[in-house]
Design a protein around this motif. Structure first.
Motif, mmCIF file in Angstrom:
data_model
loop_
_atom_site.group_PDB
_atom_site.id
_atom_site.type_symbol
_atom_site.label_atom_id
_atom_site.label_comp_id
_atom_site.label_asym_id
_atom_site.label_seq_id
_atom_site.Cartn_x
_atom_site.Cartn_y
_atom_site.Cartn_z
ATOM 1 N N VAL A 196 0.875 -1.170 0.000
ATOM 2 C CA VAL A 196 0.000 0.000 0.000
ATOM 3 C C VAL A 196 0.911 1.219 0.000
ATOM 4 C CG1 VAL A 196 -1.870 1.208 1.200
ATOM 5 C CG2 VAL A 196 -1.722 -1.296 1.316
ATOM 6 N N VAL A 197 0.888 1.979 -1.119
ATOM 7 C CA VAL A 197 1.840 3.080 -1.281
ATOM 8 C C VAL A 197 1.155 4.369 -1.723
ATOM 9 C CG1 VAL A 197 3.754 1.510 -1.853
ATOM 10 C CG2 VAL A 197 2.361 2.471 -3.695
ATOM 11 N N GLY A 198 1.874 5.466 -1.558
ATOM 12 C CA GLY A 198 1.390 6.774 -1.976
ATOM 13 C C GLY A 198 2.103 7.859 -1.195
ATOM 14 N N ASN A 239 -5.932 -0.247 7.528
ATOM 15 C CA ASN A 239 -6.703 -0.680 8.696
ATOM 16 C C ASN A 239 -8.085 -1.169 8.288
ATOM 17 O OD1 ASN A 239 -4.619 -0.063 10.437
ATOM 18 N ND2 ASN A 239 -5.456 1.914 11.035
ATOM 19 N N VAL A 240 -8.720 -0.492 7.350
ATOM 20 C CA VAL A 240 -10.042 -0.910 6.883
ATOM 21 C C VAL A 240 -9.941 -2.254 6.161
ATOM 22 C CG1 VAL A 240 -11.921 -0.376 5.287
ATOM 23 C CG2 VAL A 240 -11.022 1.406 6.777
ATOM 24 N N LEU A 241 -8.974 -2.393 5.273
ATOM 25 C CA LEU A 241 -8.826 -3.648 4.525
ATOM 26 C C LEU A 241 -8.516 -4.815 5.448
ATOM 27 C CD1 LEU A 241 -6.825 -2.378 1.413
ATOM 28 C CD2 LEU A 241 -9.225 -3.085 1.481
ATOM 29 N N ALA A 242 -7.693 -4.562 6.472
ATOM 30 C CA ALA A 242 -7.311 -5.620 7.408
ATOM 31 C C ALA A 242 -8.327 -5.790 8.525
ATOM 32 C CB ALA A 242 -5.936 -5.323 7.998
ATOM 33 N N GLU A 243 -9.361 -4.922 8.521
ATOM 34 C CA GLU A 243 -10.405 -4.965 9.536
ATOM 35 C C GLU A 243 -9.817 -4.916 10.942
ATOM 36 O OE1 GLU A 243 -12.699 -8.457 8.528
ATOM 37 O OE2 GLU A 243 -13.618 -7.444 6.831
ATOM 38 N N VAL A 265 7.838 0.781 7.199
ATOM 39 C CA VAL A 265 6.727 -0.046 6.734
ATOM 40 C C VAL A 265 6.036 -0.661 7.938
ATOM 41 C CG1 VAL A 265 8.100 -2.154 6.425
ATOM 42 C CG2 VAL A 265 6.069 -1.817 5.037
ATOM 43 N N ARG A 266 4.743 -0.902 7.810
ATOM 44 C CA ARG A 266 3.935 -1.556 8.845
ATOM 45 C C ARG A 266 3.229 -2.711 8.145
ATOM 46 N NH1 ARG A 266 -1.586 -0.078 11.299
ATOM 47 N NH2 ARG A 266 -1.961 0.596 9.195
ATOM 48 N N ILE A 267 3.309 -3.906 8.708
ATOM 49 C CA ILE A 267 2.733 -5.087 8.062
ATOM 50 C C ILE A 267 1.494 -5.538 8.836
ATOM 51 C CG2 ILE A 267 3.149 -7.463 7.321
ATOM 52 C CD1 ILE A 267 6.167 -6.704 7.232
ATOM 53 N N LEU A 268 0.384 -5.654 8.110
ATOM 54 C CA LEU A 268 -0.868 -6.128 8.693
ATOM 55 C C LEU A 268 -1.252 -7.424 8.002
ATOM 56 C CD1 LEU A 268 -1.149 -2.789 8.287
ATOM 57 C CD2 LEU A 268 -3.194 -3.269 9.561
ATOM 58 N N GLU A 269 -1.882 -8.308 8.721
ATOM 59 C CA GLU A 269 -2.325 -9.574 8.150
ATOM 60 C C GLU A 269 -3.850 -9.598 8.124
ATOM 61 O OE1 GLU A 269 -2.287 -13.765 10.124
ATOM 62 O OE2 GLU A 269 -0.288 -13.413 9.282
ATOM 63 N N ASP A 316 1.962 -1.616 4.588
ATOM 64 C CA ASP A 316 1.627 -0.196 4.645
ATOM 65 C C ASP A 316 2.952 0.570 4.627
ATOM 66 O OD1 ASP A 316 0.667 2.347 5.260
ATOM 67 O OD2 ASP A 316 0.124 1.842 7.318
ATOM 68 N N VAL A 317 3.304 1.125 3.464
ATOM 69 C CA VAL A 317 4.632 1.712 3.235
ATOM 70 C C VAL A 317 4.609 3.209 3.509
ATOM 71 C CG1 VAL A 317 6.448 2.038 1.494
ATOM 72 C CG2 VAL A 317 5.067 -0.053 1.476
ATOM 73 N N SER A 318 5.608 3.680 4.207
ATOM 74 C CA SER A 318 5.741 5.122 4.467
ATOM 75 C C SER A 318 5.814 5.880 3.150
ATOM 76 C CB SER A 318 7.007 5.401 5.281
ATOM 77 O OG SER A 318 7.241 6.797 5.372
#
Length: 134
Positions: free
Chosen positions: A30-32, A43-47, A62-66, A84-86
């Motif tokens: 997830v970048v931008g 957070n929404v996608l990973a609920e 970077v922050r990794i969510l599962e 989730d990339v800075s």
């Protein structure tokens, strides 16, 4: 709004999966630009239960969510690692490792932030285009 339209992303995961790769774990980055809302979308996608903050807290590196997604074309559930990339380019030396083995990219920008529409083109060049995912 913009976050709600992202929910279809996980249901379309099979389109991003590499041909012949039946792995039950897939990596999506997830970048931008900075302050685009990448962490909120992740957070929404990973609920996750993490509530949105009134104060901006930049992601460091970077922050990794599962999360789990159901692949419609198969009778299996897939574990998705959302990276989730800075948006800070000072972390760009880590980008090759972040891109490695990713099967998809979510580009996020905030049209209310000055210059984000111009910056998103650069993010497109750096990630999906450079990764052969466009």
């Amino acid at each position: 709004g913009k976050i709600g339209s992202s929910f279809g992303f996980l249901h379309q995961l099979q389109l991003a999966m590499r041909a012949g790769d039946a792995s039950a774990r897939q990596k999506i980055v997830v970048v931008g630009p900075c302050e685009a809302g990448k962490s909120a979308v992740s957070n929404v996608l990973a609920e996750t239960a993490e509530a949105p903050s009134e104060n901006y807290r930049p992601t460091v590196g970077v922050r990794i969510l599962e999360c789990e997604a159901e692949v419609r074309s198969a009778t299996q559930r897939v574990t998705v690692d959302l990276w989730d990339v800075s948006g800070n380019t000072k972390f760009q030396k880590a980008w090759p490792a972040i891109k490695k083995d990713a099967v998809g990219v979510v580009l996020v920008y905030n049209p209310e932030q000055q210059n984000h529409e111009q910056e998103i083109e650069q993010w497109f060049q750096r990630f999906p285009l450079a990764m052969g995912l466009s």
